[in-house]
Design a protein around this motif. Structure first.
Motif, mmCIF file in Angstrom:
data_model
loop_
_atom_site.group_PDB
_atom_site.id
_atom_site.type_symbol
_atom_site.label_atom_id
_atom_site.label_comp_id
_atom_site.label_asym_id
_atom_site.label_seq_id
_atom_site.Cartn_x
_atom_site.Cartn_y
_atom_site.Cartn_z
ATOM 1 N N MET A 356 0.859 -1.184 0.000
ATOM 2 C CA MET A 356 0.000 0.000 0.000
ATOM 3 C C MET A 356 0.896 1.235 0.000
ATOM 4 O O MET A 356 2.081 1.168 0.371
ATOM 5 N N GLU A 405 -6.809 -9.205 9.944
ATOM 6 C CA GLU A 405 -6.301 -7.977 9.341
ATOM 7 C C GLU A 405 -4.783 -8.010 9.304
ATOM 8 O O GLU A 405 -4.126 -8.408 10.272
ATOM 9 N N THR A 436 -3.357 -2.064 7.826
ATOM 10 C CA THR A 436 -3.604 -1.942 6.393
ATOM 11 C C THR A 436 -5.082 -1.931 6.026
ATOM 12 O O THR A 436 -5.451 -1.422 4.966
ATOM 13 N N GLY A 437 -5.928 -2.519 6.855
ATOM 14 C CA GLY A 437 -7.338 -2.644 6.486
ATOM 15 C C GLY A 437 -7.595 -3.791 5.531
ATOM 16 O O GLY A 437 -8.736 -4.028 5.134
ATOM 17 N N ASP A 438 -6.543 -4.528 5.160
ATOM 18 C CA ASP A 438 -6.694 -5.674 4.263
ATOM 19 C C ASP A 438 -6.827 -6.954 5.069
ATOM 20 O O ASP A 438 -6.190 -7.129 6.114
ATOM 21 N N GLY A 452 -9.321 -9.759 0.642
ATOM 22 C CA GLY A 452 -10.159 -8.580 0.438
ATOM 23 C C GLY A 452 -9.883 -7.501 1.458
ATOM 24 O O GLY A 452 -8.986 -7.616 2.298
ATOM 25 N N ARG A 453 -10.644 -6.443 1.360
ATOM 26 C CA ARG A 453 -10.580 -5.369 2.338
ATOM 27 C C ARG A 453 -11.522 -5.703 3.484
ATOM 28 O O ARG A 453 -12.576 -6.313 3.278
ATOM 29 N N SER A 454 -11.147 -5.303 4.683
ATOM 30 C CA SER A 454 -12.019 -5.571 5.823
ATOM 31 C C SER A 454 -13.389 -4.940 5.616
ATOM 32 O O SER A 454 -14.417 -5.506 6.001
ATOM 33 N N LYS A 455 -13.421 -3.782 4.943
ATOM 34 C CA LYS A 455 -14.697 -3.118 4.698
ATOM 35 C C LYS A 455 -15.446 -3.726 3.511
ATOM 36 O O LYS A 455 -16.631 -3.474 3.331
ATOM 37 N N ASP A 456 -14.728 -4.510 2.674
ATOM 38 C CA ASP A 456 -15.359 -5.118 1.508
ATOM 39 C C ASP A 456 -15.933 -6.495 1.795
ATOM 40 O O ASP A 456 -16.675 -7.043 0.981
ATOM 41 N N TYR A 466 -15.537 -13.585 0.886
ATOM 42 C CA TYR A 466 -14.426 -12.742 0.463
ATOM 43 C C TYR A 466 -14.531 -12.535 -1.052
ATOM 44 O O TYR A 466 -14.423 -13.489 -1.832
ATOM 45 N N LYS A 547 -7.457 0.397 -9.467
ATOM 46 C CA LYS A 547 -8.212 -0.134 -8.332
ATOM 47 C C LYS A 547 -9.701 0.064 -8.577
ATOM 48 O O LYS A 547 -10.161 1.173 -8.830
#
Length: 563
Positions: A356, A405, A436-438, A452-456, A466, A547
């Motif tokens: 990132m 995470e 990272t939020g990933d 994925g992203r934690s928010k995704d 995922y 992205k």
């Protein structure tokens, strides 16, 4: 390395970190390979060796100091890929100035935010590109630069009070703006003496670059990176690709982003390899032509770039036999696309990188000697001198094989978000771990898979889904060119799986229907992962770096803005 039991890895190397400034590193490369080709800019008909490039960097660095700029001042650059961008990258580092990367896709609102947040004293900009008129957009914010000789009479813009110097690419000045070529030509003896005097006081830990996060969610933040951050990341990225001064890298990725500036440019500079720029912005045919004409050994790109190149009707007419390696990064890499790149583009040693902006950017990379399964299903193993842990919601390290995470620590972590201590504290904990939020998972051999992203992450009726897993599966359908999976609200299950699909430009794609997609999924993936809403689209909304902007797709679905 013995098999891991807990999700923590730390990279080692027989080569130490390079503790020097970028300006010093460039001088060392120029001394080692003075006659080696440094860069080829196809669209500007430029071909310089390392000695020539180093001399031009010095001229520009002294010219910037001659204007009255001082070490620590911020100077923005707002331009597509051009030789002036690369010169500015190294000249600012040599003069101790902090380069502010401004996305060429930005418009007035975003430009205003970037310039104000960073407090730029100078801005270098392309006059125009395609349908964008950068000068007009700047004048909309700061009309004072239209006529006044700002650099001489001290006029300031009321809207952008920090901005003193505007430099347009080209030879001539216009209105209150200076010409780029004229700045380098203004490097007098006094400025050169000052440049030489500054050098001993520059430190590898000095901030040298502000890169704005992509803005897929929220207001872009200015990740502040040091010489030490990005120089070493470029060094080890290049080492893992096996770069030497005999390599020639084709660079179609944007320079304003870490991919172009670090993984491409600094990887080449630290090894004496040649930088080849095929065009100002990505053009698939120009990329393949440059690889063929310049006999490139490496190629970089985000997955959508490779997908587009492979889809050219005359793809097979290009001679790509000199290719051996490169990087596919910037977004999740579809497995089938990776396989096609290896088989059809001769990139047998192609690597995947993960990272990132805030970590300079790479923390994981696949190695050239691993099996095809590892190179297509993981992002590889940890980079030298980088630590990573996978944690649960309470920051406890989880056992291997468990999703959590991903946190990163080491030389690569940014010094912080520029002028934003609150968001810096949210991102980096007191022990130096970058959140990272990933979502990722480590196996016993230390290989990482990003899910994925934690928010995704989609939570459907208590089941965690995922998106990358479903995307990789759907990409195995011959009629699907690209796909994005995300969650949408659902009254019964909380969230439902939604798929936006780009059809392939062939008979398989033309005949693809929603029923066909569902039939492909039935019996092959768990029922709860099968998309319940499917849209066929011409394009997926993306940032310049490739992205996918899932928040835009999700919003369109919720607003009913898609048919």
């Amino acid at each position: 390395m013995s098999d891991l039991t807990m999700s923590y890895v730390c990279g080692t190397s027989d080569v130490p970190l390079c503790y020097e400034t970028i300006g010093t590193a460039l001088a060392n490369t120029a001394a080692a390979f003075p006659d080696g080709e440094a860069l080829v800019v196809v669209h500007q008909n430029i071909r310089w060796n390392w000695a020539e490039f180093d001399a031009r960097v010095t001229d520009l660095a002294a010219g910037l100091l001659a204007l009255g700029l001082n070490p620590g001042d911020r100077i923005g650059i707002w331009s597509p890929n051009r030789v002036e961008w690369v010169l500015t990258q190294f000249a600012t580092a040599r003069a101790g100035l902090i380069l502010v990367n401004i996305n060429p896709a930005y418009r007035t609102y975003e430009l205003d935010h970037a310039l104000k947040l960073s407090g730029c004293r100078a801005l270098i900009l392309a006059p125009t590109f395609k349908t964008s008129n950068y000068v007009d957009m700047l004048l909309e914010l700061a009309p004072e630069f239209a006529g006044a000789d700002v650099a001489k009479d001290g006029t300031r813009s009321a809207a952008l009070p920090d901005l003193e110097f505007v430099i347009t690419l080209g030879r001539d000045s216009q209105g209150g703006m200076l010409g780029f070529d004229g700045v380098a030509a203004g490097a007098d003896d006094a400025a050169r003496a000052r440049l030489a005097a500054i050098a001993p006081d520059l430190r590898p830990d000095d901030p040298i670059n502000i890169q704005f996060t992509s803005g897929t969610t929220g207001t872009p933040k200015g990740a502040t990176l040091t010489h030490n951050n990005i120089l070493n990341n470029g060094l080890f990225v290049g080492r893992i690709m096996g770069f030497t001064d005999a390599d020639r890298l084709c660079i179609p990725v944007p320079l304003y982003h870490c991919f172009g500036m670090v993984l491409s440019v600094l990887a080449c500079m630290t090894h004496g390899a040649t930088m080849v720029f095929p065009s100002e912005a990505f053009e698939p045919r120009a990329v393949l032509q440059a690889v063929q004409d310049e006999k490139c050994t490496a190629l970089h790109g985000v997955p959508t770039m490779f997908i587009t190149e492979l889809a050219l009707p005359d793809f097979s007419s290009f001679d790509l036999s000199t290719l051996r390696t490169g990087i596919m990064a910037g977004a999740p890499c579809p497995i089938e696309t990776m396989r096609a790149v290896i088989a059809q583009m001769n990139m047998r040693e192609v690597t995947i990188c993960y990272g990132m902006t805030e970590t300079s950017p790479v923390s994981f990379q696949t190695r050239a000697d691993v099996d095809i399964e590892t190179r297509t299903s993981t992002v590889g193993t940890i980079h030298p001198f980088v630590e990573v842990r996978i944690v649960d919601e309470n920051d406890r390290v989880v056992p291997v094989g468990t999703v959590g995470e991903l946190h990163t620590r080491g030389y690569c972590v940014m010094s912080g978000y520029w002028n934003d201590p609150a968001r810096t504290a949210d991102a980096i904990d007191p022990a130096g771990w970058m959140r990272t939020g990933d979502l990722g998972v480590l196996d016993a051999q230390g290989r990482c898979r990003i899910v994925g992203r934690s928010k995704d992450m989609i939570v459907r009726g208590g089941e965690n889904i995922y998106p990358v897993e479903v995307e990789n599966f759907l990409m195995t359908h011959p009629g699907i060119l690209d796909v994005a999976i995300f969650g949408v609200p659902d009254a019964k299950f909380g969230e439902a799986v939604c798929a936006w699909i780009r059809r392939a430009a062939d008979d398989e794609g033309a005949g693809l229907t929603e029923a066909g997609v569902l039939a492909w999924c039935e019996g092959r993936i768990a029922h709860y992962k099968i998309p319940r809403r499917i849209r066929f689209v011409e394009e997926l909304p993306m940032t310049v770096t490739g992205k996918v902007q899932k928040f835009m797709m999700r919003q369109a679905e919720e607003d009913g803005a898609v048919a």
